[in-house]
Design a protein around this motif. Structure first.
Motif, PDB file in Angstrom:
ATOM      1  N   LEU A   1       3.004  13.299   7.076  1.00 19.26           N
ATOM      2  CA  LEU A   1       4.048  12.724   6.905  1.00 19.26           C
ATOM      3  C   LEU A   1       3.750  11.259   6.715  1.00 19.26           C
ATOM      4  CD1 LEU A   1       6.884  14.362   8.864  1.00 19.26           C
ATOM      5  CD2 LEU A   1       6.910  14.095   6.330  1.00 19.26           C
ATOM      6  N   ALA A   2       2.695  10.798   7.676  1.00 20.36           N
ATOM      7  CA  ALA A   2       2.335   9.316   7.492  1.00 20.36           C
ATOM      8  C   ALA A   2       1.647   9.105   6.544  1.00 20.36           C
ATOM      9  CB  ALA A   2       1.393   9.236   8.863  1.00 20.36           C
ATOM     10  N   GLY A   3       0.822   9.957   6.010  1.00 21.18           N
ATOM     11  CA  GLY A   3       0.182   9.632   4.848  1.00 21.18           C
ATOM     12  C   GLY A   3       1.094   9.347   3.439  1.00 21.18           C
ATOM     13  N   ALA A   4       2.179  10.363   3.365  1.00 20.93           N
ATOM     14  CA  ALA A   4       3.155  10.373   2.395  1.00 20.93           C
ATOM     15  C   ALA A   4       3.778   8.970   2.602  1.00 20.93           C
ATOM     16  CB  ALA A   4       3.837  11.680   2.290  1.00 20.93           C
ATOM     17  N   TYR A   5       4.261   8.518   3.722  1.00 24.03           N
ATOM     18  CA  TYR A   5       4.980   7.386   4.013  1.00 24.03           C
ATOM     19  C   TYR A   5       4.237   6.245   3.434  1.00 24.03           C
ATOM     20  CZ  TYR A   5       6.766   3.443   6.554  1.00 24.03           C
ATOM     21  OH  TYR A   5       7.403   2.109   6.672  1.00 24.03           O
ATOM     22  N   LEU A   6       2.502   6.173   3.875  1.00 26.42           N
ATOM     23  CA  LEU A   6       2.272   5.072   3.539  1.00 26.42           C
ATOM     24  C   LEU A   6       1.948   4.845   1.953  1.00 26.42           C
ATOM     25  CD1 LEU A   6      -0.667   4.909   6.125  1.00 26.42           C
ATOM     26  CD2 LEU A   6       1.093   3.348   5.983  1.00 26.42           C
ATOM     27  N   GLN A   7       1.773   6.179   1.459  1.00 25.00           N
ATOM     28  CA  GLN A   7       1.606   6.149  -0.075  1.00 25.00           C
ATOM     29  C   GLN A   7       3.027   5.589  -0.635  1.00 25.00           C
ATOM     30  OE1 GLN A   7       1.327  10.004  -1.844  1.00 25.00           O
ATOM     31  NE2 GLN A   7       1.277   9.161  -4.099  1.00 25.00           N
ATOM     32  N   GLY A   8       4.262   5.876  -0.245  1.00 26.68           N
ATOM     33  CA  GLY A   8       5.428   5.510  -0.505  1.00 26.68           C
ATOM     34  C   GLY A   8       5.628   3.796  -0.215  1.00 26.68           C
ATOM     35  N   LEU A   9       5.095   3.475   0.760  1.00 24.21           N
ATOM     36  CA  LEU A   9       5.152   1.919   1.013  1.00 24.21           C
ATOM     37  C   LEU A   9       4.221   1.195  -0.199  1.00 24.21           C
ATOM     38  CD1 LEU A   9       4.650   1.158   4.856  1.00 24.21           C
ATOM     39  CD2 LEU A   9       6.803   1.131   3.091  1.00 24.21           C
ATOM     40  N   GLU A  10       2.979   2.040  -0.509  1.00 24.81           N
ATOM     41  CA  GLU A  10       2.129   1.247  -1.489  1.00 24.81           C
ATOM     42  C   GLU A  10       2.818   1.288  -2.787  1.00 24.81           C
ATOM     43  OE1 GLU A  10      -0.776  -0.355  -1.207  1.00 24.81           O
ATOM     44  OE2 GLU A  10      -0.383   0.011   0.988  1.00 24.81           O
ATOM     45  N   GLU A  11       3.754   2.184  -3.108  1.00 22.64           N
ATOM     46  CA  GLU A  11       4.261   2.334  -4.507  1.00 22.64           C
ATOM     47  C   GLU A  11       5.387   1.259  -4.477  1.00 22.64           C
ATOM     48  OE1 GLU A  11       5.541   6.433  -4.980  1.00 22.64           O
ATOM     49  OE2 GLU A  11       3.828   7.031  -5.651  1.00 22.64           O
ATOM     50  N   VAL A  12       6.138   1.080  -3.214  1.00 21.84           N
ATOM     51  CA  VAL A  12       7.333   0.010  -3.006  1.00 21.84           C
ATOM     52  C   VAL A  12       6.577  -1.198  -3.245  1.00 21.84           C
ATOM     53  CG1 VAL A  12       8.798  -1.124  -1.515  1.00 21.84           C
ATOM     54  CG2 VAL A  12       8.826   1.369  -1.693  1.00 21.84           C
ATOM     55  N   LYS A  13       5.600  -1.684  -2.594  1.00 22.73           N
ATOM     56  CA  LYS A  13       4.725  -2.947  -2.866  1.00 22.73           C
ATOM     57  C   LYS A  13       4.361  -3.229  -4.122  1.00 22.73           C
ATOM     58  CE  LYS A  13       2.918  -3.028   1.897  1.00 22.73           C
ATOM     59  NZ  LYS A  13       1.481  -3.013   2.543  1.00 22.73           N
ATOM     60  N   ALA A  14       3.856  -2.057  -4.981  1.00 22.43           N
ATOM     61  CA  ALA A  14       3.494  -2.290  -6.369  1.00 22.43           C
ATOM     62  C   ALA A  14       4.706  -2.350  -7.159  1.00 22.43           C
ATOM     63  CB  ALA A  14       2.654  -1.126  -6.651  1.00 22.43           C
ATOM     64  N   ASN A  15       5.979  -1.784  -6.991  1.00 22.32           N
ATOM     65  CA  ASN A  15       7.137  -2.425  -7.674  1.00 22.32           C
ATOM     66  C   ASN A  15       8.317  -3.071  -7.059  1.00 22.32           C
ATOM     67  OD1 ASN A  15       6.563  -0.111  -9.937  1.00 22.32           O
ATOM     68  ND2 ASN A  15       6.401   1.195  -8.170  1.00 22.32           N
ATOM     69  N   ALA A  16       7.788  -3.898  -6.291  1.00 26.09           N
ATOM     70  CA  ALA A  16       8.431  -4.786  -5.335  1.00 26.09           C
ATOM     71  C   ALA A  16       9.570  -5.610  -6.397  1.00 26.09           C
ATOM     72  CB  ALA A  16       8.034  -5.814  -4.691  1.00 26.09           C
ATOM     73  N   VAL A  17       9.063  -6.286  -7.492  1.00 22.00           N
ATOM     74  CA  VAL A  17       9.896  -6.901  -8.317  1.00 22.00           C
ATOM     75  C   VAL A  17      10.936  -6.107  -9.228  1.00 22.00           C
ATOM     76  CG1 VAL A  17       9.894  -8.140 -10.554  1.00 22.00           C
ATOM     77  CG2 VAL A  17       7.849  -8.615  -8.855  1.00 22.00           C
ATOM     78  N   ALA A  18      10.337  -4.944  -9.371  1.00 21.63           N
ATOM     79  CA  ALA A  18      11.253  -4.047 -10.314  1.00 21.63           C
ATOM     80  C   ALA A  18      12.425  -3.448  -9.019  1.00 21.63           C
ATOM     81  CB  ALA A  18      10.503  -2.704 -10.928  1.00 21.63           C
ATOM     82  N   LEU A  19      11.929  -3.218  -7.950  1.00 21.34           N
ATOM     83  CA  LEU A  19      13.169  -2.917  -6.904  1.00 21.34           C
ATOM     84  C   LEU A  19      14.182  -3.873  -6.879  1.00 21.34           C
ATOM     85  CD1 LEU A  19      11.075  -0.840  -4.503  1.00 21.34           C
ATOM     86  CD2 LEU A  19      12.309   0.132  -6.030  1.00 21.34           C
ATOM     87  N   ALA A  20      13.616  -5.129  -6.649  1.00 27.82           N
ATOM     88  CA  ALA A  20      14.540  -6.362  -6.431  1.00 27.82           C
ATOM     89  C   ALA A  20      15.636  -6.471  -7.409  1.00 27.82           C
ATOM     90  CB  ALA A  20      13.851  -7.508  -6.164  1.00 27.82           C
ATOM     91  N   ARG A  21      15.069  -6.231  -8.811  1.00 26.33           N
ATOM     92  CA  ARG A  21      15.821  -6.414  -9.831  1.00 26.33           C
ATOM     93  C   ARG A  21      16.781  -5.265 -10.120  1.00 26.33           C
ATOM     94  NH1 ARG A  21      13.442  -5.785 -15.902  1.00 26.33           N
ATOM     95  NH2 ARG A  21      15.439  -6.169 -17.013  1.00 26.33           N
ATOM     96  N   PHE A  22      16.459  -3.957 -10.051  1.00 31.85           N
ATOM     97  CA  PHE A  22      17.190  -2.742 -10.383  1.00 31.85           C
ATOM     98  C   PHE A  22      18.038  -2.465  -9.180  1.00 31.85           C
ATOM     99  CE2 PHE A  22      13.611  -2.109 -13.496  1.00 31.85           C
ATOM    100  CZ  PHE A  22      14.415  -2.442 -14.458  1.00 31.85           C
ATOM    101  N   THR A  23      17.628  -2.409  -8.099  1.00 34.26           N
ATOM    102  CA  THR A  23      18.347  -2.014  -6.835  1.00 34.26           C
ATOM    103  C   THR A  23      18.198  -2.972  -5.560  1.00 34.26           C
ATOM    104  OG1 THR A  23      18.640  -0.124  -5.361  1.00 34.26           O
ATOM    105  CG2 THR A  23      16.559  -0.366  -6.342  1.00 34.26           C
ATOM    106  N   PRO A  24      18.769  -4.092  -5.597  1.00 34.21           N
ATOM    107  CA  PRO A  24      18.536  -4.978  -4.224  1.00 34.21           C
ATOM    108  C   PRO A  24      19.130  -4.444  -3.276  1.00 34.21           C
ATOM    109  CG  PRO A  24      20.296  -5.857  -6.128  1.00 34.21           C
ATOM    110  CD  PRO A  24      19.608  -4.554  -6.560  1.00 34.21           C
TER     111      PRO A  24
END
Length: 157
Positions: free
Chosen positions: A59-82
């Motif tokens: 679970l920790a590995g999956a969570y860290l991967q998810g955080l990396e994906e969130v960081k890589a898509n930070a601009v898109a996330l802020a734009r599409f789902t603030p």
């Protein structure tokens, strides 16, 4: 959720909401495992507390991967789902508090274990000394300096 073979790139609102939901779900699952571990260790059930170690690691590995994906898509996330970004921030604050509590419980358990081992070692060393009348002093050995008997510790709980 199995890890993705290629990095995720968010390009629309649905993708952003899915990434936020997956990351929140991973965080909640890991938080649940940490809370169960802490609860077991608090009451001295170490075996039960450490039983989910492999699941926690996955679970920790999956969570860290998810955080990396969130960081890589930070601009898109802020734009599409603030609102999703705000939910992630709030959930991350709660998750950090759960991790802090878990670390405190583990540190306390370690300190208690070390204290018990030191006390046990002292008692064994004291019991191994010859008892007699008069002042206590070490008896000279004809075989050279006397060494303490080793204390054997089993790491399997």
């Amino acid at each position: 959720m199995p890890p993705r073979p290629e990095p995720l790139r968010v390009s629309d609102t649905a993708g952003a909401e899915r990434l936020v939901a997956e990351t929140l779900q991973r965080m909640q699952e890991l938080e649940g495992v940490l809370e169960r571990e802490s609860a077991h260790i608090r009451v001295g059930r170490l075996r039960e507390g450490l039983a989910d170690e492999a699941h926690k690691t996955a679970l920790a590995g999956a969570y860290l991967q998810g955080l990396e994906e969130v960081k890589a898509n930070a601009v898109a996330l802020a734009r599409f789902t603030p609102a999703g970004v705000a939910a992630l921030r709030e959930a991350h604050r709660r998750f950090a508090a759960a991790i802090e509590t878990n670390q405190a419980v583990l540190a306390t358990a370690r300190a208690v274990s070390e204290s018990l081992m030191k006390s046990l070692s002292s008692e064994l060393a004291r019991a191994a000394q010859p008892q007699g009348y008069g002042a206590r002093r070490a008896m000279p050995s004809p075989y050279g300096p006397v060494r303490a008997t080793p204390l054997v510790l089993s790491r399997s709980l």
